[in-house]
Design a protein around this motif. Structure first.
Motif, PDB file in Angstrom:
ATOM      1  N   MET A  30       0.849  -1.190   0.000  1.00  0.00           N
ATOM      2  CA  MET A  30       0.000   0.000   0.000  1.00  0.00           C
ATOM      3  C   MET A  30       0.883   1.237   0.000  1.00  0.00           C
ATOM      4  N   ASN A  31       0.662   2.112  -0.941  1.00  0.00           N
ATOM      5  CA  ASN A  31       1.298   3.417  -0.983  1.00  0.00           C
ATOM      6  C   ASN A  31       0.206   4.461  -0.850  1.00  0.00           C
ATOM      7  N   LYS A  32       0.109   5.046   0.316  1.00  0.00           N
ATOM      8  CA  LYS A  32      -0.950   6.018   0.574  1.00  0.00           C
ATOM      9  C   LYS A  32      -0.358   7.156   1.396  1.00  0.00           C
ATOM     10  N   THR A  33      -0.685   8.381   1.008  1.00  0.00           N
ATOM     11  CA  THR A  33      -0.238   9.559   1.743  1.00  0.00           C
ATOM     12  C   THR A  33      -1.465  10.324   2.215  1.00  0.00           C
ATOM     13  N   TYR A  34      -1.491  10.604   3.503  1.00  0.00           N
ATOM     14  CA  TYR A  34      -2.565  11.396   4.109  1.00  0.00           C
ATOM     15  C   TYR A  34      -1.993  12.764   4.446  1.00  0.00           C
TER      16      TYR A  34
ATOM     17  N   ASN B 189       3.831   3.137   3.177  1.00  0.00           N
ATOM     18  CA  ASN B 189       4.333   2.489   1.975  1.00  0.00           C
ATOM     19  C   ASN B 189       4.953   1.143   2.328  1.00  0.00           C
ATOM     20  N   GLU B 190       5.586   0.506   1.351  1.00  0.00           N
ATOM     21  CA  GLU B 190       6.136  -0.828   1.581  1.00  0.00           C
ATOM     22  C   GLU B 190       7.311  -0.830   2.557  1.00  0.00           C
ATOM     23  N   LYS B 191       7.967   0.324   2.745  1.00  0.00           N
ATOM     24  CA  LYS B 191       9.109   0.403   3.662  1.00  0.00           C
ATOM     25  C   LYS B 191       8.671   0.581   5.112  1.00  0.00           C
ATOM     26  N   GLY B 192       7.578   1.318   5.314  1.00  0.00           N
ATOM     27  CA  GLY B 192       7.119   1.580   6.670  1.00  0.00           C
ATOM     28  C   GLY B 192       6.170   2.752   6.729  1.00  0.00           C
TER      29      GLY B 192
ATOM     30  N   TRP C  19       8.689  -1.072   8.883  1.00  0.00           N
ATOM     31  CA  TRP C  19       7.723  -2.073   9.345  1.00  0.00           C
ATOM     32  C   TRP C  19       8.386  -3.069  10.297  1.00  0.00           C
ATOM     33  N   ALA C  20       9.680  -3.317  10.095  1.00  0.00           N
ATOM     34  CA  ALA C  20      10.395  -4.247  10.984  1.00  0.00           C
ATOM     35  C   ALA C  20      10.474  -3.698  12.413  1.00  0.00           C
ATOM     36  N   ASN C  21      10.501  -2.385  12.553  1.00  0.00           N
ATOM     37  CA  ASN C  21      10.587  -1.758  13.875  1.00  0.00           C
ATOM     38  C   ASN C  21       9.240  -1.288  14.419  1.00  0.00           C
ATOM     39  N   PHE C  22       8.215  -1.324  13.593  1.00  0.00           N
ATOM     40  CA  PHE C  22       6.894  -0.853  14.023  1.00  0.00           C
ATOM     41  C   PHE C  22       6.299  -1.835  15.033  1.00  0.00           C
TER      42      PHE C  22
END
Length: 146
Positions: A1-5, A81-84, A98-101
């Motif tokens: 998911m690539n989304k910007t709010y 996004n795919e990175k975090g 995402w690894a640290n989330f």
């Protein structure tokens, strides 16, 4: 998911007003308690309260008038996004991979805050009212599934 709010102008004004009111509430509470136990002149407390409210008001006015056109910066934004997850605050970015989330927490205090927790203790915190209710719902749903 690539989304910007991205925070809307109206949401920005509401959020700044909300945060200013909460800061003013705590300042007035402190001023009354301090004034009750000391002989500090009331005029000085009134001046402090006025300045504390005036500075954020002028800042909001400046953003409304001058933060527009091609030079407009993103005041508050959240990119998934795919990175975090990446929080944008006046053009600067803070990223949690995402690894640290390690989760999402809503702090139901005054002011109400959102905490994006990171396992390496580089948490991201922003006001609950930074984004609209629809944006919050989408963000929270997505982050809760992570």
């Amino acid at each position: 998911m690539n989304k910007t709010y991205i925070q809307s102008r109206n949401q920005s004004i509401f959020n700044k007003f909300y945060l200013s009111i909460t800061q003013l509430f705590w300042l007035i509470t402190f001023a009354f308690i301090f004034g009750y136990f000391t002989d500090y002149p009331a005029n000085n407390l009134n001046f402090t309260i006025i300045i504390t409210f005036a500075i954020p008001s002028l800042y909001i006015l400046w953003l409304v008038i001058f933060n527009s056109g091609k030079a407009k910066i993103i005041e508050h934004g959240l990119e998934l996004n795919e990175k975090g997850v990446c929080y944008i605050h006046y053009g600067s970015k803070k990223i949690i991979s995402w690894a640290n989330f390690s989760g999402l927490k809503i702090k139901n205090k005054f002011p109400r805050m959102v905490l994006l927790k990171s396992s390496n203790k580089e948490n991201i915190e922003f006001s609950y009212y930074t984004f609209s209710s629809q944006q919050r719902r989408e963000i929270f749903n997505y982050l809760s599934s992570k």
